[in-house]
Design an enzyme around this catalytic site. Structure first.
Site, mmCIF file in Angstrom:
data_model
loop_
_atom_site.group_PDB
_atom_site.id
_atom_site.type_symbol
_atom_site.label_atom_id
_atom_site.label_comp_id
_atom_site.label_asym_id
_atom_site.label_seq_id
_atom_site.Cartn_x
_atom_site.Cartn_y
_atom_site.Cartn_z
ATOM 1 C CG ASP A 1 -4.498 -4.099 5.533
ATOM 2 O OD1 ASP A 1 -5.527 -3.417 5.582
ATOM 3 O OD2 ASP A 1 -4.475 -5.289 5.163
ATOM 4 C CD GLU B 1 -0.357 -6.124 5.861
ATOM 5 O OE1 GLU B 1 -1.431 -6.330 5.295
ATOM 6 O OE2 GLU B 1 0.272 -6.995 6.481
ATOM 7 C CG ASP C 1 -3.967 -7.744 7.649
ATOM 8 O OD1 ASP C 1 -4.156 -8.774 8.342
ATOM 9 O OD2 ASP C 1 -3.709 -7.788 6.438
ATOM 10 C CG HIS D 1 -10.128 -12.547 3.063
ATOM 11 N ND1 HIS D 1 -9.573 -12.255 4.284
ATOM 12 C CD2 HIS D 1 -9.180 -12.263 2.139
ATOM 13 C CE1 HIS D 1 -8.330 -11.804 4.104
ATOM 14 N NE2 HIS D 1 -8.082 -11.792 2.810
ATOM 15 C CG ASP E 1 0.080 -10.084 9.617
ATOM 16 O OD1 ASP E 1 0.344 -9.046 8.990
ATOM 17 O OD2 ASP E 1 -0.307 -11.132 9.057
ATOM 18 C CG ASP F 1 -11.834 -13.933 6.379
ATOM 19 O OD1 ASP F 1 -11.098 -14.909 6.195
ATOM 20 O OD2 ASP F 1 -11.507 -12.750 6.149
HETATM 21 C C1 XUL Z 1 -1.837 -10.909 3.651
HETATM 22 C C2 XUL Z 1 -2.742 -9.769 3.822
HETATM 23 C C3 XUL Z 1 -4.183 -9.998 3.511
HETATM 24 C C4 XUL Z 1 -4.853 -8.840 2.867
HETATM 25 C C5 XUL Z 1 -6.267 -9.112 2.424
HETATM 26 O O1 XUL Z 1 -0.521 -10.638 3.954
HETATM 27 O O2 XUL Z 1 -2.333 -8.709 4.254
HETATM 28 O O3 XUL Z 1 -4.842 -10.362 4.669
HETATM 29 O O4 XUL Z 1 -4.885 -7.746 3.716
HETATM 30 O O5 XUL Z 1 -6.357 -10.193 1.582
HETATM 31 CO CO CO Z 2 -3.202 -6.866 4.669
#
Ligand code: XUL
Ligand code: CO
Length: 436
Positions: free
Chosen positions: A295, A267, A338, A100, A308, A103
């Site tokens: 992700d 994700e 991620d 990001h 995560d 970041d």
């Molecule tokens: C949040 C998430 C973020 C996105 C990118 O749950 O997964 O980190 O991957 O903004």
């Molecule tokens: Co993500």
């Protein structure tokens, strides 16, 4: 100065190796179904969990105590984080990274100042990329941490926040393009609502759609070649997110007719939070032609939040890899970790062990999935299940060549009387286990 005590990159040592920092299955240049494992998997390391997150949770603060977290020289700390990222990528053999805007560089007092910080660190990153051959899988904008976004970014009731969001995204897209990013990601962050009592849903959805249209237009204007990827998530941080899951995001993308330009970044943990499996979300995206990237992390099946964790469960990865292979694999996308190490994993080396172990589990999943495809039994059973649809008459029915009345007349005339057949779920589950 190096951050990790491990100095030599992990190497492929074979399945029997007893060495801890090694690959047992991930042999980057080994060909699997016509592509190398490296080309199949396209691993990426994320900036935010790897270097920004300090190990805090809702009840406790920093456990990691990384030197850059407590530096008064914010730009120096940002460069140090970049150094650590590139060192970690070198040790793990990961070729891609993701970030990001906030970041990589500190937020300034104004957007202009923040943009200048991001651009300065992007130049620093660019030099490191040239030396190391590491690549940007995707960039994105953080439109959720600052308090100005507490009621959303594009869907904020305040039009100034919408404008600020658009301006911040423009810069993040410019920087992503400048670094040769393969994709640009939009995760909705706080694009959702907490209570209907203060919310105009119709307006907020219109604003979300407008922002996406602006982003697609800008992508063409600057000649950004890769797709825009929307990352669905059902809740957290807001209770009701507008980008709930792949199906919901498809309705937004298709309402703009933007399926060519906008795909999804699926994700694992978000899929679970939405009440789906990871493989369901991948398969659905592929069926609609919007599968972009993933992700990679692991949710916790007991906790209802985004834990995560690094994914290590080989059978679970195998079925996801099977859907990725069936979808034709990645083009611009890849597998972005991620994922974050647990807050007790405070040793610097824990970070590289985590990535290497998860990469190896993914490689094993890829090998299993490829073997399932090459064996052909599963594919054959699925084909047989739909075999009736290959006749000219049934093809015509699917293509809309028969009306409801014509179909009804045919059923009577031919005395069609369907006989149910077994779905064989348990036999198929047993079949998958033979490869895991
Ligand atoms: C949040 C998430 C973020 C996105 C990118 O749950 O997964 O980190 O991957 O903004
Ligand atoms: Co993500």
């Amino acid at each position: 100065m190096s951050f990790f005590s491990i100095k030599k990159p992990a190497k492929f040592e074979g399945a029997k190796s007893k060495k801890e920092f090694a690959f047992r299955h991930y042999d980057k240049n080994k060909k699997v179904l016509g592509k190398t494992m490296g080309e199949h998997l396209r691993f990426a390391m994320c900036w935010w969990h790897s270097t920004c997150w300090p190990g805090s949770d809702p009840f406790g603060g920093d456990t990691f105590l990384r030197p850059w977290h407590h530096s008064s020289d914010e730009m120096g700390a940002a460069r140090q984080k970049a150094d650590v990222m590139f060192e970690a990528m070198e040790l793990t053999g990961i070729d891609f990274f993701t970030f990001h805007d906030r970041d990589i560089a500190p937020e300034g007092a104004t957007l202009k100042e923040s943009n200048a910080n991001v651009s300065a660190i992007a130049s620093y990153i660019e030099k490191k990329m040239a030396k190391s051959k590491k690549q940007l899988l995707w960039g994105t904008a953080n439109l959720f941490s600052n308090r100005r976004f507490m009621a959303g970014a594009a869907t904020n009731p305040d039009p100034d926040v919408f404008a600020y969001t658009a301006a911040q995204i423009k810069h993040a897209m410019d920087v992503t393009k400048g670094l040769g990013g393969a994709n640009y990601v939009m995760w909705g962050g706080r694009e959702g609502y907490e209570t209907l009592l203060n919310t105009n849903i119709g307006h907020e959805l219109e604003a979300a759609k407008r922002l996406l249209a602006l982003v697609v237009e800008y992508k063409h204007k600057i000649g950004f070649k890769g797709p825009i990827l929307i990352e669905p998530k059902p809740q957290e941080p807001t209770k009701h997110q507008y980008d709930y899951d792949v199906a919901t995001v498809y309705s937004l993308i298709s309402s703009l007719g933007a399926q060519k330009d906008v795909k999804v970044n699926v994700e694992q943990n978000h899929a679970i939070l939405a009440g789906h499996t990871f493989e369901h979300e991948i398969a659905l995206a592929a069926a609609w032609g919007i599968f972009g990237s993933i992700d990679l992390n692991r949710g916790d099946y007991q906790s209802g939040w985004d834990t995560d964790q690094f994914i290590v469960d080989v059978p679970e990865i195998t079925v996801a890899m099977l859907e990725i292979l069936k979808a034709g694999g990645f083009t611009t996308g890849g597998m972005n970790f991620d994922a974050k190490i647990r807050r007790q994993s405070i040793a610097p080396d824990d970070l590289v062990y985590a990535h290497v172990g998860s990469m190896d589990a993914c490689a094993k999943g890829l090998l299993n999935a490829a073997a399932i495809i090459e064996d052909g039994t599963l594919g054959g059973i699925v084909n047989d299940r739909y075999a009736g649809w290959v006749t000219a008459q049934n093809k015509a029915m699917l293509a809309g060549k028969e009306s409801l009345g014509q179909i009804a007349a045919r059923v009577e005339k031919q005395n069609i009387n369907p006989q149910p057949k077994s779905g064989q779920q348990e036999r198929l589950e047993n079949l998958i286990n033979r490869f895991c």
